[in-house]
Structures are given as C-alpha cells and as structure tokens.
Design a protein around this motif. Structure first.
Motif, PDB file in Angstrom:
ATOM      1  N   ALA A 152       0.831  -1.197   0.000  1.00 37.73           N
ATOM      2  CA  ALA A 152       0.000   0.000   0.000  1.00 37.73           C
ATOM      3  C   ALA A 152       0.868   1.250   0.000  1.00 37.73           C
ATOM      4  CB  ALA A 152      -0.905   0.003   1.221  1.00 37.73           C
ATOM      5  N   PHE A 153       0.400   2.235  -0.724  1.00 40.50           N
ATOM      6  CA  PHE A 153       1.130   3.503  -0.824  1.00 40.50           C
ATOM      7  C   PHE A 153       0.211   4.484  -1.536  1.00 40.50           C
ATOM      8  CE2 PHE A 153       1.898   0.683  -4.344  1.00 40.50           C
ATOM      9  CZ  PHE A 153       1.889   1.468  -5.485  1.00 40.50           C
ATOM     10  N   ARG A 154       0.486   5.761  -1.394  1.00 37.99           N
ATOM     11  CA  ARG A 154      -0.301   6.764  -2.123  1.00 37.99           C
ATOM     12  C   ARG A 154       0.323   6.869  -3.516  1.00 37.99           C
ATOM     13  NH1 ARG A 154      -1.372  12.179   1.031  1.00 37.99           N
ATOM     14  NH2 ARG A 154      -3.257  11.205   1.843  1.00 37.99           N
ATOM     15  N   PHE A 155      -0.437   6.527  -4.537  1.00 39.85           N
ATOM     16  CA  PHE A 155       0.122   6.411  -5.894  1.00 39.85           C
ATOM     17  C   PHE A 155      -0.230   7.663  -6.692  1.00 39.85           C
ATOM     18  CE2 PHE A 155      -0.145   3.965 -10.162  1.00 39.85           C
ATOM     19  CZ  PHE A 155       1.200   4.167 -10.413  1.00 39.85           C
ATOM     20  N   PRO A 156       0.764   8.503  -6.974  1.00 39.84           N
ATOM     21  CA  PRO A 156       0.451   9.768  -7.639  1.00 39.84           C
ATOM     22  C   PRO A 156      -0.092   9.606  -9.063  1.00 39.84           C
ATOM     23  CG  PRO A 156       2.837   9.524  -7.317  1.00 39.84           C
ATOM     24  CD  PRO A 156       2.189   8.361  -6.638  1.00 39.84           C
ATOM     25  N   ARG A 157       0.117   8.433  -9.669  1.00 40.09           N
ATOM     26  CA  ARG A 157      -0.348   8.261 -11.055  1.00 40.09           C
ATOM     27  C   ARG A 157      -1.779   7.708 -11.138  1.00 40.09           C
ATOM     28  NH1 ARG A 157       4.365   5.792 -14.720  1.00 40.09           N
ATOM     29  NH2 ARG A 157       3.003   6.597 -16.349  1.00 40.09           N
ATOM     30  N   THR A 203     -11.824   4.796  -3.843  1.00 37.88           N
ATOM     31  CA  THR A 203     -11.951   5.983  -2.992  1.00 37.88           C
ATOM     32  C   THR A 203     -11.778   7.239  -3.838  1.00 37.88           C
ATOM     33  OG1 THR A 203     -11.103   4.750  -1.106  1.00 37.88           O
ATOM     34  CG2 THR A 203     -10.928   7.136  -0.973  1.00 37.88           C
ATOM     35  N   LEU A 204     -10.913   7.129  -4.842  1.00 41.73           N
ATOM     36  CA  LEU A 204     -10.691   8.248  -5.762  1.00 41.73           C
ATOM     37  C   LEU A 204     -11.830   8.293  -6.776  1.00 41.73           C
ATOM     38  CD1 LEU A 204      -6.918   7.525  -6.514  1.00 41.73           C
ATOM     39  CD2 LEU A 204      -7.819   9.332  -5.021  1.00 41.73           C
ATOM     40  N   PRO A 205     -12.046   9.442  -7.425  1.00 36.65           N
ATOM     41  CA  PRO A 205     -13.068   9.512  -8.474  1.00 36.65           C
ATOM     42  C   PRO A 205     -12.542   8.917  -9.781  1.00 36.65           C
ATOM     43  CG  PRO A 205     -12.071  11.662  -8.169  1.00 36.65           C
ATOM     44  CD  PRO A 205     -11.422  10.753  -7.167  1.00 36.65           C
ATOM     45  N   ILE A 206     -12.374   7.591  -9.810  1.00 34.25           N
ATOM     46  CA  ILE A 206     -11.848   6.905 -10.992  1.00 34.25           C
ATOM     47  C   ILE A 206     -12.761   5.721 -11.313  1.00 34.25           C
ATOM     48  CG2 ILE A 206      -9.443   7.600 -10.665  1.00 34.25           C
ATOM     49  CD1 ILE A 206      -8.889   4.935  -9.315  1.00 34.25           C
ATOM     50  N   THR A 207     -12.598   5.168 -12.524  1.00 36.79           N
ATOM     51  CA  THR A 207     -13.522   4.126 -12.977  1.00 36.79           C
ATOM     52  C   THR A 207     -13.000   2.713 -12.733  1.00 36.79           C
ATOM     53  OG1 THR A 207     -12.568   4.341 -15.158  1.00 36.79           O
ATOM     54  CG2 THR A 207     -14.603   5.580 -14.739  1.00 36.79           C
ATOM     55  N   VAL A 208     -11.789   2.591 -12.183  1.00 40.26           N
ATOM     56  CA  VAL A 208     -11.282   1.275 -11.780  1.00 40.26           C
ATOM     57  C   VAL A 208     -11.039   1.302 -10.279  1.00 40.26           C
ATOM     58  CG1 VAL A 208     -10.189   0.773 -14.011  1.00 40.26           C
ATOM     59  CG2 VAL A 208      -8.878   1.950 -12.214  1.00 40.26           C
ATOM     60  N   GLU A 209     -10.777   0.118  -9.702  1.00 37.18           N
ATOM     61  CA  GLU A 209     -10.575   0.050  -8.245  1.00 37.18           C
ATOM     62  C   GLU A 209      -9.192   0.585  -7.858  1.00 37.18           C
ATOM     63  OE1 GLU A 209     -10.462  -2.470 -10.296  1.00 37.18           O
ATOM     64  OE2 GLU A 209      -8.572  -3.483  -9.890  1.00 37.18           O
ATOM     65  N   ASP A 210      -9.148   1.307  -6.728  1.00 39.86           N
ATOM     66  CA  ASP A 210      -7.847   1.757  -6.221  1.00 39.86           C
ATOM     67  C   ASP A 210      -7.454   0.993  -4.958  1.00 39.86           C
ATOM     68  OD1 ASP A 210      -9.256   3.075  -4.106  1.00 39.86           O
ATOM     69  OD2 ASP A 210      -9.470   4.866  -5.346  1.00 39.86           O
ATOM     70  N   SER A 211      -8.361   0.140  -4.479  1.00 41.92           N
ATOM     71  CA  SER A 211      -8.061  -0.682  -3.304  1.00 41.92           C
ATOM     72  C   SER A 211      -8.704  -2.046  -3.530  1.00 41.92           C
ATOM     73  CB  SER A 211      -8.627  -0.050  -2.029  1.00 41.92           C
ATOM     74  OG  SER A 211      -8.113   1.265  -1.888  1.00 41.92           O
ATOM     75  N   SER A 229      -3.579  -1.055  -1.632  1.00 41.64           N
ATOM     76  CA  SER A 229      -4.271   0.224  -1.831  1.00 41.64           C
ATOM     77  C   SER A 229      -3.329   1.258  -2.428  1.00 41.64           C
ATOM     78  CB  SER A 229      -4.828   0.750  -0.503  1.00 41.64           C
ATOM     79  OG  SER A 229      -5.465   1.992  -0.734  1.00 41.64           O
ATOM     80  N   TRP A 230      -3.916   2.069  -3.303  1.00 40.40           N
ATOM     81  CA  TRP A 230      -3.176   3.197  -3.887  1.00 40.40           C
ATOM     82  C   TRP A 230      -3.510   4.511  -3.178  1.00 40.40           C
ATOM     83  CZ3 TRP A 230      -4.611   1.808  -9.636  1.00 40.40           C
ATOM     84  CH2 TRP A 230      -3.628   0.967 -10.180  1.00 40.40           C
ATOM     85  N   VAL A 231      -4.327   4.453  -2.125  1.00 41.61           N
ATOM     86  CA  VAL A 231      -4.769   5.715  -1.526  1.00 41.61           C
ATOM     87  C   VAL A 231      -4.343   5.900  -0.075  1.00 41.61           C
ATOM     88  CG1 VAL A 231      -6.742   6.091  -3.055  1.00 41.61           C
ATOM     89  CG2 VAL A 231      -7.053   4.774  -0.969  1.00 41.61           C
ATOM     90  N   THR A 232      -3.871   4.860   0.574  1.00 46.01           N
ATOM     91  CA  THR A 232      -3.495   5.024   1.984  1.00 46.01           C
ATOM     92  C   THR A 232      -2.050   5.551   2.043  1.00 46.01           C
ATOM     93  OG1 THR A 232      -2.891   2.674   2.047  1.00 46.01           O
ATOM     94  CG2 THR A 232      -5.078   3.256   2.831  1.00 46.01           C
TER      95      THR A 232
END
Ligand code: NAD
Length: 321
Positions: A152-157, A203-211, A229-232
């Motif tokens: 898990a990490f916050r993924f800027p891309r 969690t992000l406003p995107i059309t695929v899963e981020d977690s 997760s890409w958001v934690t």
C-alpha cells in the motif's frame, strides 16, 4: 557465446529499471536498442544506457535482431510486442501483469512456445523472499497456515495515467499490484489456489478500483489475505507467513528484510541481506536462461495461474449480499 544483445520496448519507469539491471551485467550483455512511442523517452534512455533509440518496436527488432527483449510497455501492448518478438525467435522478459486478460496471456504463452518467456514477477528474486522459501522448505515454520500481505502507498499516477484506464491496464490495483501478491502467495505455498474471494473499491473519483482485498485458499489449505491500496498514505510492503511452528515476516522497508520467531524462541531472529536488488537478480536469471537454455524460474504457467485468479477475483468482486 558472445554477449547477449538485449533490447527494451517501453522506456518509462520500469523500462529504466530493466536497463539499469542489464547495465549491471554489462560483462554478459549489451543494450542494443530502446523503443518507445514517445521517441524522446527512448532517446533519453539510449543516451544514458547506450543502444539505438526507436519510435517503433517492430522497426527496432528488424533493424537490430536482438537475442532478447524486455517488454516494459503498459499491459495493452504486451501481447503485440511479444508476438513481434516471437515471430523473430527473440527471448522475452515480459513485465507484469502478463497482459490485460487471461485470453491475451494464453496468446502470449502460445506465441512463445518453444522459446524463452519469463514473466517479470520480480519478487521471486527478492532475497528475503527466497530465504523465507528456504525456511518453509526446511520445515522450520511447520505446516503453513496463513499468509498475509499488504502492498500500500499513495500512488500519484492513480487518476491521471494509463494505470487507471481499464482499456490499457486491464483494471486497477487488482491486476496491477495484486498480481505480484498472488504470485508471492503461490511461490510461498508452492501450490495452486483453489478458492478466491474478492472485494474492490474506489476511494478516488476513478472508474477502476484503487483498493482491493483478496481471500485465498491453496489446495493444501493455506489461507491468504492480500490487501493493496493506492490511496493510503502510510506506505507498507510486507508479507507475514504464519505456520504451525512459527512466523516469518518479509518487510520490504526494514533493514532486516526477513525476521522470524519459532515456537520455542523468546525473541525474533533478524536477517539482513547483502544481495543484488530483485530487478538485478531477475535480469541475471533471465540472461542465465539464455546462456544455458535452462527454463526460467517464473514459468509461463505461473503467468496463466495468476491471471486465472485475477479473472476469478474480478468476476466475484462486484457481488453484494
Ligand atoms: N515489476 C514491477 O515492480 C513493476 C513496476 C512498475 C511497472 N511495472 C509494469 O511495467 C509496465 C510499464 O509500467 P511503467 O511504470 O514503466 O509505465 P510508464 O508509463 O512509466 O512507461 C511506459 C512506457 O511505454 C511507452 N509505450 C506505450 N505504448 C507503447 C508501445 N506500443 N510501444 C512502445 N512504447 C510504448 C510509453 O510511452 C511509456 O514511456 C506495466 O506492465 C507495469 O505494470 C512493473
């Protein structure tokens, strides 16, 4: 045998990592070409690592006829790149996920039948993971019971790149990052996965899963809980292996890459590793397969097995009760 002539298609982040890894083995291989649809990216890499820059992969393969190709494009372009290499008898180190779908992965494996194909599940070459495999094989942890993994990490891309475009990536974090986790679970259990439960969210406003969270069971009964997760924001990369006689933890962020505590131990035993990083070790293995004709440690079937789990996970992940 002369030096192995290697080329790379896709000069982005991981393309640079492959080039650096090949450069670490300069006594055994020569970087002859780098292709990227963004020609300036190929040119920049060629200036840093040597070789000729191309805007088009096929033109590169025809002009240079390399012995080996690293496929480092986004997943949508893995299959066409591998097919170009296969037609020319070129060995392939193909980045993960193998492709966007199981069907595309099957096409990759079929095209490369009889040739060297290594899927780049780089964690297989992470020294602490290999040491954990030795602990398991030696029976030190007893019978494997549960494996927990978190990447898990916050993924800027996420949200502004192909990583979150389903048509290019094949999905979100489940196919991107959990592909590694599934391969690690299979490598540690040495077994096939017979049960897959999955849930994903954005969690992000995107059309695929981020977690994404997976619940697995191997045929021999080992349970797996994999969380990515890409958001934690607190970055974590670890694998906890629980056996009937002890526990081992592979911690990618700790100085001691592996620690373990057995049933009779009062404290933890910590192991540090003075070994090449996993990408350098992965390139070493791939080159050795070309040199000796030995089959890659990561087999084509491993790529197919991971994609089977990913497809099962996507099919099950939308379910509600
Ligand atoms: N093993 C790992 O730990 C790891 C880490 C990061 C990425 N990856 C994988 O590597 C692949 C690439 O990821 P990245 O992070 O390097 O992406 P990136 O966006 O940084 O780079 C991709 C590059 O490919 C180029 N490209 C796109 N289509 C192309 C085509 N048809 N022909 C030639 N070049 C093309 C782009 O212009 C870009 O420069 C993906 O499959 C990704 O999942 C693996």
């Amino acid at each position: 045998m002369g030096k192995i002539r290697v080329a790379v298609i896709g000069a982005g982040g991981i393309g640079g990592t492959h080039l650096k890894a090949y450069a670490a083995h300069a006594e055994r291989c020569e970087i002859v070409g780098i292709a990227d649809v963004l020609e300036s990216a190929a040119q920049e890499r060629a200036a840093a690592f040597g070789g000729r820059a191309f805007a088009e992969g096929e033109a590169m393969l025809d002009a240079l006829r390399p012995d080996a190709l690293s496929v480092c494009t986004p997943p949508k372009y893995h299959l066409p790149a591998v097919e170009m290499a296969a037609e020319r008898g070129i060995a392939v180190l193909c980045e993960k996920p193998p492709a966007r779908t199981l069907a595309e992965t099957e096409a990759i494996v079929a095209a490369m039948r009889g040739k060297i194909l290594q899927f780049a599940f780089c964690h297989r070459f992470h020294a602490p993971l290999r040491a954990a495999q030795d602990l398991i094989a030696g029976g030190r942890l007893g019978k494997l019971v549960q494996i927990e993994n978190r990447f898990a990490f916050r993924f800027p891309r996420a949200g502004n790149s192909w990583f979150t475009e389903a048509d290019i990536a094949g999905g979100g974090i489940l196919i991107d990052t959990l592909a590694h986790s599934i391969d690690i679970f299979r490598a540690l259990t040495g077994d096939e996965i017979e049960f897959v439960g999955a849930a994903v969210s954005a969690t992000l406003p995107i059309t695929v899963e981020d977690s994404a969270s997976l619940l697995l069971r191997s045929r021999s009964g080992v349970l797996g809980t994999l969380n990515c997760s890409w958001v934690t924001p607190v970055a974590e990369a670890n694998v906890r292996i629980h056996g009937s006689e002890g526990q081992a933890v592979i911690d990618y962020d700790a100085a001691a890459g592996l620690r373990y505590k057995l049933a009779e131990d009062d404290g933890w035993t910590e192991e540090t590793f003075d070994a090449p990083d996993r990408f350098t070790a992965q390139a070493d293995h791939f080159l050795r397969c070309l040199e000796t004709g030995a089959p890659p440690l990561v087999r084509p079937e491993d790529g197919l097995a991971v994609m089977r789990v990913i497809e099962a996970a996507y099919q099950g992940a939308g379910g509600t009760i």
